[in-house]
Design a protein around this motif. Structure first.
Motif, PDB file in Angstrom:
ATOM      1  N   THR A  96      31.147  24.961  33.569  1.00 48.78           N
ATOM      2  CA  THR A  96      31.434  24.932  32.133  1.00 48.78           C
ATOM      3  C   THR A  96      30.477  25.890  31.442  1.00 48.78           C
ATOM      4  O   THR A  96      29.261  25.787  31.602  1.00 48.78           O
ATOM      5  CB  THR A  96      31.271  23.516  31.557  1.00 48.78           C
ATOM      6  N   ASP A 121      31.029  30.028  25.377  1.00 47.84           N
ATOM      7  CA  ASP A 121      31.342  31.426  25.083  1.00 47.84           C
ATOM      8  C   ASP A 121      30.574  31.896  23.852  1.00 47.84           C
ATOM      9  O   ASP A 121      29.809  31.135  23.247  1.00 47.84           O
ATOM     10  CB  ASP A 121      32.853  31.658  24.989  1.00 47.84           C
ATOM     11  N   ARG A 140      32.179  27.954  21.819  1.00 41.33           N
ATOM     12  CA  ARG A 140      33.145  27.051  22.442  1.00 41.33           C
ATOM     13  C   ARG A 140      32.733  26.719  23.870  1.00 41.33           C
ATOM     14  O   ARG A 140      32.251  27.585  24.604  1.00 41.33           O
ATOM     15  CB  ARG A 140      34.547  27.670  22.454  1.00 41.33           C
ATOM     16  N   SER A 141      32.977  25.477  24.283  1.00 42.29           N
ATOM     17  CA  SER A 141      32.714  25.051  25.653  1.00 42.29           C
ATOM     18  C   SER A 141      33.991  25.247  26.469  1.00 42.29           C
ATOM     19  O   SER A 141      35.066  24.754  26.094  1.00 42.29           O
ATOM     20  CB  SER A 141      32.291  23.582  25.679  1.00 42.29           C
ATOM     21  N   VAL A 142      33.883  25.986  27.559  1.00 41.60           N
ATOM     22  CA  VAL A 142      35.070  26.339  28.356  1.00 41.60           C
ATOM     23  C   VAL A 142      34.809  26.028  29.829  1.00 41.60           C
ATOM     24  O   VAL A 142      33.787  26.435  30.379  1.00 41.60           O
ATOM     25  CB  VAL A 142      35.417  27.838  28.206  1.00 41.60           C
ATOM     26  N   GLU A 143      35.744  25.324  30.446  1.00 40.24           N
ATOM     27  CA  GLU A 143      35.617  25.036  31.882  1.00 40.24           C
ATOM     28  C   GLU A 143      36.352  26.100  32.694  1.00 40.24           C
ATOM     29  O   GLU A 143      37.508  26.422  32.429  1.00 40.24           O
ATOM     30  CB  GLU A 143      36.193  23.658  32.227  1.00 40.24           C
ATOM     31  N   PHE A 179      44.771  28.289  21.447  1.00 42.65           N
ATOM     32  CA  PHE A 179      43.788  27.588  22.269  1.00 42.65           C
ATOM     33  C   PHE A 179      44.390  26.321  22.886  1.00 42.65           C
ATOM     34  O   PHE A 179      44.249  26.072  24.089  1.00 42.65           O
ATOM     35  CB  PHE A 179      42.546  27.233  21.439  1.00 42.65           C
ATOM     36  N   LYS A 214      45.436  25.627  26.797  1.00 40.72           N
ATOM     37  CA  LYS A 214      44.797  24.496  27.470  1.00 40.72           C
ATOM     38  C   LYS A 214      45.846  23.639  28.163  1.00 40.72           C
ATOM     39  O   LYS A 214      45.632  23.161  29.290  1.00 40.72           O
ATOM     40  CB  LYS A 214      44.004  23.663  26.461  1.00 40.72           C
ATOM     41  N   PRO A 216      42.173  29.023  30.877  1.00 40.37           N
ATOM     42  CA  PRO A 216      41.003  29.102  29.997  1.00 40.37           C
ATOM     43  C   PRO A 216      40.948  30.436  29.257  1.00 40.37           C
ATOM     44  O   PRO A 216      41.431  31.459  29.744  1.00 40.37           O
ATOM     45  CB  PRO A 216      39.825  28.961  30.956  1.00 40.37           C
ATOM     46  N   ILE A 230      38.019  32.774  27.047  1.00 35.87           N
ATOM     47  CA  ILE A 230      36.650  32.929  26.565  1.00 35.87           C
ATOM     48  C   ILE A 230      36.626  34.002  25.485  1.00 35.87           C
ATOM     49  O   ILE A 230      37.337  34.999  25.568  1.00 35.87           O
ATOM     50  CB  ILE A 230      35.648  33.265  27.695  1.00 35.87           C
TER      51      ILE A 230
END
Length: 382
Positions: free
Chosen positions: A32, A35, A39-42, A142, A146, A151, A153
């Motif tokens: 995780t 960016d 934002r938190s992105v897995e 977004f 999802k 994903p 970024i």
């Protein structure tokens, strides 16, 4: 024999250490990341099919996937083919097969995308610039991505270029399992910015007007500029006071020549590229560019009607730079070149062109002897 066995054991230990170090630097998936927008992105696995919204992010990919910056790309917005065909040709020549594979989707400048078109390319990662976030939110992209398990970024080489280029390269490096390559470049970048800041600390700051895309709309056009973003931020990072930041209300805008004359800039910077549109007389900076054509274009542009009244022109302080640097991870050249132009006495030893050569030869897979002209001083008007 004892010496030989000790030598072999040492080699074995060295090899083991190298492997351990490489493993420690490798990205462990799933991961995780945060960016550049926060934002938190897995990221579930190392991306192999990537869509790139702004084609100038190719400059960042070249720093990371050095053996082939196109290896993961399945679709993108090939801005270079339209704004700088010479530089695009250099990348094509270096990677003829892989550069031909990605689909040029010609995304809208504000990030407008066709989700159905994206789905056809079966991406496992999208890379977009922060400046188009609003358009993505307006299209609910977004959430829709999802749902599809793709994903996205957000990176930034434009809005806060000097602050966010290292963050962008580090982010993509982590996501791509290229953390070692990212760190090599970001260390280089940080050391060069620090050296400039140390050299010019406490010095009076010159006022600067940046005419962006000078001559793109013909010989009679002037004066399009950038506010407190893009070239405005780069000029500020180089130690200048960007006049565009007070003269335009938005990100960019046109300023009358009379206003520029009245503001009496200490330095005038023209940015140029071999734009493909008809009527362009912009200085054709870039890779495989002709220095004589650049000099001729700068001479013509600084002799436009009324320019003889601009302070910087009268003082012989007119310079040109490669326009695409405002959106490129290679923007360190722009900062160094302007800093030296702004503070010639304090930065006598600084050699931006030699440092650019180091960047290309050490941190990319492009030819080490690649002919590049990213900056030039305009001829003095007599």
């Amino acid at each position: 024999m004892r010496i030989r066995n000790h030598f072999l054991r040492s080699l074995g230990l060295a090899a083991t250490f190298a492997l351990t170090l490489a493993a420690a630097q490798a990205t462990q998936y799933p991961i995780t990341v945060t960016d550049v927008s926060g934002r938190s992105v897995e990221i579930k696995a190392e991306p192999q099919r990537v869509v790139v919204q702004d084609g100038r992010d190719l400059f960042a990919l070249a720093l990371l996937d050095r053996e082939d910056p196109f290896k993961r790309m399945v679709a993108w917005n090939n801005i270079l083919i339209r704004s700088d065909p010479q530089t695009w040709a250099a990348f094509q020549k270096a990677w003829p097969e892989s550069s031909a594979r990605p689909i040029d989707m010609k995304f809208g400048d504000e990030g407008q995308v066709n989700l159905e078109q994206l789905a056809v390319s079966k991406p496992d990662l999208l890379i977009f610039q922060v400046r188009v976030r609003q358009a993505l939110e307006d299209a609910d992209l977004f959430n829709r991505l999802k749902t599809l398990g793709i994903p996205i970024i957000l990176v930034d080489t434009e809005m806060e270029p000097v602050v966010n280029v290292p963050k962008t390269v580090q982010l993509i490096g982590t996501v791509f399992n290229r953390e070692k390559e990212a760190k090599e470049f970001t260390d280089f970048y940080a050391s060069h910015i620090a050296a400039i800041n140390t050299a010019i600390a406490g010095q009076p700051k010159p006022s600067v007007f940046v005419e962006a895309k000078a001559g793109q709309k013909g010989i009679d056009s002037c004066c399009f500029t950038h506010g407190d973003v893009y070239w405005g931020k780069l000029a500020t990072a180089a130690g200048g006071v960007n006049l565009g930041s007070e003269l335009v209300k938005g990100r960019t805008g046109d300023v009358t020549l009379e206003t520029v004359i009245a503001k009496a800039p200490d330095v005038f910077v023209m940015t140029g590229s071999p734009f493909s549109n008809d009527g362009s007389v912009s200085p054709p900076f870039g890779i495989n560019s002709d220095p004589k054509k650049i000099e001729a274009a700068l001479a013509v542009l600084e002799q436009r009607k009324g320019f003889e009244h601009i302070k910087a022109v009268k003082d012989g302080r007119v310079f040109g730079l490669y326009h695409q640097l405002y959106a490129s991870a290679w923007n360190i050249y722009a900062v160094e070149y302007m800093a030296k132009a702004f503070y010639p006495e304090q930065l006598k030893a600084l050699d931006p062109d030699a440092n650019l050569h180091t960047l290309i030869s050490k941190f990319t897979g492009l030819p080490a002897d690649l002919p590049v002209t990213f900056g030039a001083k305009a001829p003095t008007v007599k």
